[in-house]
Design a protein around this motif. Structure first.
Motif, PDB file in Angstrom:
ATOM      1  N   MET A 179       0.919  -1.138   0.152  1.00  0.00           N
ATOM      2  CA  MET A 179       0.101   0.195  -0.010  1.00  0.00           C
ATOM      3  C   MET A 179       0.719   1.326  -0.191  1.00  0.00           C
ATOM      4  O   MET A 179       1.782   1.408   0.956  1.00  0.00           O
ATOM      5  N   LYS A 180       0.595   2.277  -0.974  1.00  0.00           N
ATOM      6  CA  LYS A 180       1.138   3.292  -0.902  1.00  0.00           C
ATOM      7  C   LYS A 180       0.308   4.556  -0.218  1.00  0.00           C
ATOM      8  O   LYS A 180      -0.787   4.777  -0.466  1.00  0.00           O
ATOM      9  N   SER A 181       1.054   5.554   0.464  1.00  0.00           N
ATOM     10  CA  SER A 181       0.429   6.642   1.163  1.00  0.00           C
ATOM     11  C   SER A 181       0.874   7.901   0.248  1.00  0.00           C
ATOM     12  O   SER A 181       2.107   8.155   0.503  1.00  0.00           O
ATOM     13  N   ILE A 182       0.056   8.491  -0.342  1.00  0.00           N
ATOM     14  CA  ILE A 182       0.377   9.679  -1.302  1.00  0.00           C
ATOM     15  C   ILE A 182      -0.321  11.048  -0.693  1.00  0.00           C
ATOM     16  O   ILE A 182      -1.295  11.035  -0.757  1.00  0.00           O
ATOM     17  N   ILE A 183       0.422  11.926  -0.499  1.00  0.00           N
ATOM     18  CA  ILE A 183      -0.057  13.394  -0.264  1.00  0.00           C
ATOM     19  C   ILE A 183      -0.181  14.021  -1.676  1.00  0.00           C
ATOM     20  O   ILE A 183       0.978  14.161  -2.412  1.00  0.00           O
ATOM     21  N   ILE A 184      -1.350  14.546  -2.286  1.00  0.00           N
ATOM     22  CA  ILE A 184      -1.499  15.247  -3.328  1.00  0.00           C
ATOM     23  C   ILE A 184      -1.698  16.840  -2.897  1.00  0.00           C
ATOM     24  O   ILE A 184      -2.655  17.006  -2.217  1.00  0.00           O
ATOM     25  N   THR A 185      -0.616  17.669  -3.145  1.00  0.00           N
ATOM     26  CA  THR A 185      -1.085  18.991  -2.554  1.00  0.00           C
ATOM     27  C   THR A 185      -1.920  19.883  -3.604  1.00  0.00           C
ATOM     28  O   THR A 185      -1.756  19.460  -4.969  1.00  0.00           O
ATOM     29  N   GLY A 186      -2.761  20.781  -3.189  1.00  0.00           N
ATOM     30  CA  GLY A 186      -3.323  21.482  -4.182  1.00  0.00           C
ATOM     31  C   GLY A 186      -4.412  20.642  -5.071  1.00  0.00           C
ATOM     32  O   GLY A 186      -4.983  20.926  -6.053  1.00  0.00           O
ATOM     33  N   GLY A 187      -5.046  19.479  -4.328  1.00  0.00           N
ATOM     34  CA  GLY A 187      -5.936  18.759  -4.910  1.00  0.00           C
ATOM     35  C   GLY A 187      -7.332  19.334  -5.238  1.00  0.00           C
ATOM     36  O   GLY A 187      -8.310  18.407  -5.872  1.00  0.00           O
ATOM     37  N   ALA A 188      -7.435  20.440  -4.484  1.00  0.00           N
ATOM     38  CA  ALA A 188      -8.924  21.070  -4.802  1.00  0.00           C
ATOM     39  C   ALA A 188      -8.875  22.134  -5.856  1.00  0.00           C
ATOM     40  O   ALA A 188     -10.008  22.498  -6.267  1.00  0.00           O
TER      41      ALA A 188
ATOM     42  N   HIS B 112       2.270   8.040   7.352  1.00  0.00           N
ATOM     43  CA  HIS B 112       3.398   7.085   7.003  1.00  0.00           C
ATOM     44  C   HIS B 112       3.560   7.296   5.282  1.00  0.00           C
ATOM     45  O   HIS B 112       3.428   6.588   4.354  1.00  0.00           O
ATOM     46  N   VAL B 113       3.596   8.535   5.032  1.00  0.00           N
ATOM     47  CA  VAL B 113       3.675   9.050   3.556  1.00  0.00           C
ATOM     48  C   VAL B 113       4.894   8.583   2.815  1.00  0.00           C
ATOM     49  O   VAL B 113       6.138   8.969   3.349  1.00  0.00           O
ATOM     50  N   ASP B 114       4.669   8.006   1.523  1.00  0.00           N
ATOM     51  CA  ASP B 114       5.753   7.456   0.948  1.00  0.00           C
ATOM     52  C   ASP B 114       6.033   8.367  -0.382  1.00  0.00           C
ATOM     53  O   ASP B 114       6.821   8.307  -0.936  1.00  0.00           O
ATOM     54  N   GLY B 115       5.106   9.056  -0.768  1.00  0.00           N
ATOM     55  CA  GLY B 115       4.928   9.926  -1.959  1.00  0.00           C
ATOM     56  C   GLY B 115       4.346  11.248  -1.579  1.00  0.00           C
ATOM     57  O   GLY B 115       3.316  11.143  -1.234  1.00  0.00           O
ATOM     58  N   VAL B 116       5.034  12.254  -2.478  1.00  0.00           N
ATOM     59  CA  VAL B 116       4.181  13.352  -2.530  1.00  0.00           C
ATOM     60  C   VAL B 116       4.279  13.917  -4.018  1.00  0.00           C
ATOM     61  O   VAL B 116       5.047  13.897  -4.761  1.00  0.00           O
TER      62      VAL B 116
ATOM     63  N   TYR C 234      11.090  13.661   7.744  1.00  0.00           N
ATOM     64  CA  TYR C 234      10.177  12.079   7.896  1.00  0.00           C
ATOM     65  C   TYR C 234      10.927  10.932   7.459  1.00  0.00           C
ATOM     66  O   TYR C 234      11.147  10.056   8.080  1.00  0.00           O
ATOM     67  N   TRP C 235      11.447  11.288   6.044  1.00  0.00           N
ATOM     68  CA  TRP C 235      12.035   9.952   5.436  1.00  0.00           C
ATOM     69  C   TRP C 235      13.338   9.709   5.981  1.00  0.00           C
ATOM     70  O   TRP C 235      13.689   8.519   6.263  1.00  0.00           O
ATOM     71  N   GLU C 236      14.162  10.812   6.395  1.00  0.00           N
ATOM     72  CA  GLU C 236      15.384  10.322   6.933  1.00  0.00           C
ATOM     73  C   GLU C 236      15.412   9.620   8.253  1.00  0.00           C
ATOM     74  O   GLU C 236      16.219   9.020   9.021  1.00  0.00           O
ATOM     75  N   SER C 237      14.179   9.876   8.871  1.00  0.00           N
ATOM     76  CA  SER C 237      13.885   9.363  10.238  1.00  0.00           C
ATOM     77  C   SER C 237      13.709   7.606  10.196  1.00  0.00           C
ATOM     78  O   SER C 237      13.420   7.062  11.166  1.00  0.00           O
ATOM     79  N   LEU C 238      13.260   7.324   8.971  1.00  0.00           N
ATOM     80  CA  LEU C 238      12.992   5.845   8.863  1.00  0.00           C
ATOM     81  C   LEU C 238      14.013   5.033   8.557  1.00  0.00           C
ATOM     82  O   LEU C 238      15.037   5.627   8.217  1.00  0.00           O
TER      83      LEU C 238
ATOM     84  N   GLU D  20      14.625   2.687   6.543  1.00  0.00           N
ATOM     85  CA  GLU D  20      14.730   2.463   4.807  1.00  0.00           C
ATOM     86  C   GLU D  20      15.136   3.938   4.205  1.00  0.00           C
ATOM     87  O   GLU D  20      15.450   3.842   3.101  1.00  0.00           O
ATOM     88  N   LYS D  21      14.995   4.952   5.032  1.00  0.00           N
ATOM     89  CA  LYS D  21      15.295   6.253   4.472  1.00  0.00           C
ATOM     90  C   LYS D  21      14.423   6.631   3.083  1.00  0.00           C
ATOM     91  O   LYS D  21      13.298   6.772   3.126  1.00  0.00           O
ATOM     92  N   TYR D  22      15.296   6.970   2.127  1.00  0.00           N
ATOM     93  CA  TYR D  22      14.754   7.658   1.061  1.00  0.00           C
ATOM     94  C   TYR D  22      14.213   6.233   0.386  1.00  0.00           C
ATOM     95  O   TYR D  22      13.566   6.388  -0.923  1.00  0.00           O
ATOM     96  N   GLU D  23      14.379   5.111   0.307  1.00  0.00           N
ATOM     97  CA  GLU D  23      14.184   3.823  -0.201  1.00  0.00           C
ATOM     98  C   GLU D  23      12.658   3.782  -0.526  1.00  0.00           C
ATOM     99  O   GLU D  23      11.914   3.811   0.082  1.00  0.00           O
ATOM    100  N   GLY D  24      12.210   3.614  -1.866  1.00  0.00           N
ATOM    101  CA  GLY D  24      10.708   3.523  -2.183  1.00  0.00           C
ATOM    102  C   GLY D  24       9.880   5.103  -2.165  1.00  0.00           C
ATOM    103  O   GLY D  24       8.628   5.069  -2.102  1.00  0.00           O
ATOM    104  N   LYS D  25      10.850   6.131  -1.870  1.00  0.00           N
ATOM    105  CA  LYS D  25      10.028   7.206  -1.725  1.00  0.00           C
ATOM    106  C   LYS D  25      10.206   8.164  -3.004  1.00  0.00           C
ATOM    107  O   LYS D  25      11.230   7.790  -3.632  1.00  0.00           O
ATOM    108  N   ARG D  26       9.195   9.240  -3.002  1.00  0.00           N
ATOM    109  CA  ARG D  26       9.308   9.943  -4.377  1.00  0.00           C
ATOM    110  C   ARG D  26       8.556  11.481  -4.039  1.00  0.00           C
ATOM    111  O   ARG D  26       7.464  11.411  -3.326  1.00  0.00           O
ATOM    112  N   PHE D  27       9.504  12.591  -4.339  1.00  0.00           N
ATOM    113  CA  PHE D  27       8.812  13.852  -4.179  1.00  0.00           C
ATOM    114  C   PHE D  27       8.763  14.463  -5.728  1.00  0.00           C
ATOM    115  O   PHE D  27       9.750  14.674  -6.222  1.00  0.00           O
ATOM    116  N   TYR D  28       7.382  14.602  -6.182  1.00  0.00           N
ATOM    117  CA  TYR D  28       7.195  15.086  -7.607  1.00  0.00           C
ATOM    118  C   TYR D  28       6.932  16.357  -7.647  1.00  0.00           C
ATOM    119  O   TYR D  28       5.510  16.653  -7.020  1.00  0.00           O
ATOM    120  N   HIS D  29       7.300  17.407  -7.961  1.00  0.00           N
ATOM    121  CA  HIS D  29       6.899  18.597  -8.263  1.00  0.00           C
ATOM    122  C   HIS D  29       6.480  19.185  -9.232  1.00  0.00           C
ATOM    123  O   HIS D  29       7.313  18.965 -10.541  1.00  0.00           O
TER     124      HIS D  29
END
Ligand code: NAD
Ligand code: DAU
Length: 356
Positions: free
Chosen positions: A1-10, A75-79, A116-120, A122-131
């Protein structure tokens, strides 16, 4: 399962991205983070608001503590970061708000994800920040050189406070990759059109004005050129790049669909007239040439061959079909439009055009 924040979704594009992800990936948890500024509208998401894999969180991206806490809780893995002040005319009147949201807000998102990711383990493994960024960061192309296009290596040369703030945010995103190893991606897209766009932008504003037979304020001589992409094609590109794009890369997204403003305006007038049962072209006399936008970029045009060659993306819609669907949608959703154009926005719109 992936937990993804989408900002500006409205907002306009964000709502299409949220809808696509919620419907296509029932196994993901999609968290729409939006401050609900004048441009944010939860009515854009009515059809998916009850889906079990969707939730809405009202928050300001500049509120680092709230964003950091949310990342931990969920437990966000993607933005996928779309939240921004997006209208060039507003940036000319109020540049501070653009610097705050687009620069400091993006930095706050990056820093929260980093901590947050550096505290895990697995660190950045499987993570993604998409701008999500814009072609406006590249400045303007010449009208008499149609062979010139913006590529991923075109020098940044923003002219408006809006594009300067987006350029700055792009640099911060890339700096977080280069400095901390954060898995980032940046895309720069051309002008989007389609349903749910706030009616301060050219196409929905003009559709509504034509319907009500109000003047159509064309800036300067209407000679400026934009490269138009149907918003659902942008959302499809975002999905593809989020899943298959290479970390640290930039991809340009565009429609290979350049139009002079005055020409696209005539297409919109003819389409609205036809769909309303008026004589085609009957409303051409609503065109009113007004003082040009300050620093108005002459031409934007995107070369999106990298995205096609590397990931196989192409626009799916012909412009004729896209504009027909768009005009039809606004005419059939007059209540959506009226809810926006009544009240405060009406006052703002009138003051915006009072001096032109
Ligand atoms: P929009 O103005 O329609 O929506 C922006 C959304 O961001 C709104 O829902 C608003 O409430 C939210 N928001 C604004 N400030 C916020 C804050 N401080 N905290 C949380 N949420 C906030 O914008 P759009 O046209 O959908 O553009 C979305 C993104 O795509 C932007 O980053 C823009 O720069 C980029 N972009 C837009 C286009 C285009 O043609 N519209 C083209 C290329 C890139
Ligand atoms: O290129 C991508 C950008 O496209 C995005 O980054 C921006 O967020 C988005 O707003 C859009 O910027 P533009 O300034 O190109 O869009 P806008 O709809 O405001 O204007 C399109 C063109 O039409 C532009 O040349 C200005 C002109 N215009 C616009 C309005 C609102 C008019 O002539 N009259 C108008 O009333």
């Amino acid at each position: 399962m992936k937990s993804i924040i989408i900002t500006g979704g409205a907002g306009f594009i964000g709502s299409h991205v949220v809808r696509l992800f919620v419907n296509k990936y029932p196994e993901y948890r999609i968290i729409n983070v939006d401050k609900l500024t004048y441009a944010g509208n939860l009515a854009n998401l009515k059809d998916i608001e009850d889906k079990p894999n969707y939730c809405f969180v009202k928050a300001d991206i500049c509120d680092f503590d709230a964003i950091y806490a949310l990342m931990q809780e969920e437990h966000v893995d993607g933005v996928i970061h779309l939240a921004a002040e997006s209208h060039v005319d507003r940036s000319i009147k109020d540049p501070f708000t653009f610097a705050r949201t687009n620069v400091m807000g993006t930095l706050s998102m990056l820093q929260a994800a980093k901590l947050y990711w550096e505290s895990l383990p697995e660190k950045y493994e499987g993570k993604r920040f998409y701008h999500i960024s814009t072609d406006e960061v590249y400045g303007a192309l010449r009208l008499d050189h149609p062979e010139e296009l913006f590529t991923e290596t075109t020098k940044y040369q923003p002219h408006s406070p809006y594009s300067a703030s987006k350029a700055s945010s792009d640099h911060f995103v890339r700096a977080f990759h280069d400095t901390y190893g954060m898995p980032t991606i940046v895309t720069n897209c051309s002008n989007n059109y389609g349903p749910y766009q706030f009616p301060e932008k050219l196409i929905p504003l003009f559709i509504n004005n034509i319907r009500h037979r109000k003047p159509l304020p064309v800036y300067g001589k209407g000679e400026n050129v934009r490269d138009w992409l149907f918003v659902e094609d942008h959302a499809r590109a975002i999905d593809l790049i989020f899943h298959k794009g290479k970390v640290a890369e930039t991809y340009n997204i565009g429609g290979f669909n350049e139009w002079k403003n005055i020409d696209i305006i005539k297409v919109v007038i003819n389409t609205v007239d036809r769909l309303l049962g008026r004589k085609e072209g009957e409303d051409l006399d609503l065109i009113t040439f007004v003082t040009d936008r300050a620093g108005h970029d002459l031409r934007y045009a995107i070369d999106s061959r990298k995205l096609k060659t590397e990931l196989g993306w192409e626009p799916s819609l012909q412009f004729e079909e896209g504009i027909e669907r768009t005009v039809r949608w606004y005419l059939e959703n007059q209540e959506w439009m009226d809810n926006i154009t009544s009240g405060e926005y009406e006052k703002y719109y009138e003051s915006m055009y009072a001096n032109r």
